[in-house]
Design an enzyme around this catalytic site. Sequence first.
Site, mmCIF file in Angstrom:
data_model
loop_
_atom_site.group_PDB
_atom_site.id
_atom_site.type_symbol
_atom_site.label_atom_id
_atom_site.label_comp_id
_atom_site.label_asym_id
_atom_site.label_seq_id
_atom_site.Cartn_x
_atom_site.Cartn_y
_atom_site.Cartn_z
ATOM 1 N N HIS A 174 -9.935 -4.795 -3.674
ATOM 2 C CA HIS A 174 -8.621 -5.089 -3.099
ATOM 3 C C HIS A 174 -8.800 -5.385 -1.616
ATOM 4 C CE1 HIS A 174 -9.329 -0.733 -3.004
ATOM 5 N NE2 HIS A 174 -8.606 -0.688 -1.891
ATOM 6 N N HIS A 203 -7.103 -5.606 2.091
ATOM 7 C CA HIS A 203 -5.995 -5.096 2.896
ATOM 8 C C HIS A 203 -5.509 -6.163 3.872
ATOM 9 C CE1 HIS A 203 -6.406 -0.807 1.786
ATOM 10 N NE2 HIS A 203 -7.656 -1.157 1.545
ATOM 11 N N ASN A 228 0.859 -1.182 0.000
ATOM 12 C CA ASN A 228 0.000 0.000 0.000
ATOM 13 C C ASN A 228 0.901 1.239 0.000
ATOM 14 O OD1 ASN A 228 -1.754 2.157 0.803
ATOM 15 N ND2 ASN A 228 -3.161 0.632 1.616
#
Length: 190
Positions: free
Chosen positions: A151, A153, A81
């Site tokens: 997406h 995390h 990220n």
Amino acid sequence: MTPDVPDSPYRPEELVRQDGVGEPDEFMRLWTPHRMAYIEGENKPTSSEAGSGCPFCRLPGLPDTDGLIVHRGDAAYAVLNLYPYNPGHLMVVPYRHVADYTELTDAEVTDIAELTRQAMQAVRTVSGAQGFNIGMNQGEIAGAGIAAHLHQHVVPRWAGDMNFMPVIAGTKVLPQLLADTRALLAKSWP
């Protein structure tokens, strides 16, 4: 002229008063101008379409080091990220441009699950993470920064990682450059 700040751990000569900003206080400032790109939405897709306007569609076309890709699977990939909550914060992203978890194929669900498991193992190997926050923000209203491309995390956690910086200053301190983190995780990927 430098202000004298009582009970400050900093030497007064480190505190320089800037003309026109008012009276100095005891706070030191940790400047993070690189975060303005995130705040202002720089490079954030302006449409929900797949293609070069979507960073998650564009990244697989880059070399791993340039795209911060840690590992490539069959249907998904793991990428750091750019705006991590904690060191080692990465995301698992399907190659296919899809917004909703219910639209994933069985192969994509399987690959995302396997890459998430492997990401946890790699992060534990590299950093000794004691726990993880794992999840998806589905839709802009739910907090997805890029809602058009799903997406997941994977955020490593440690005892005491919620220190005063994020609570009081709204700032995360990251002790390692993303390129160095990517290299360590890629090397330790199971």
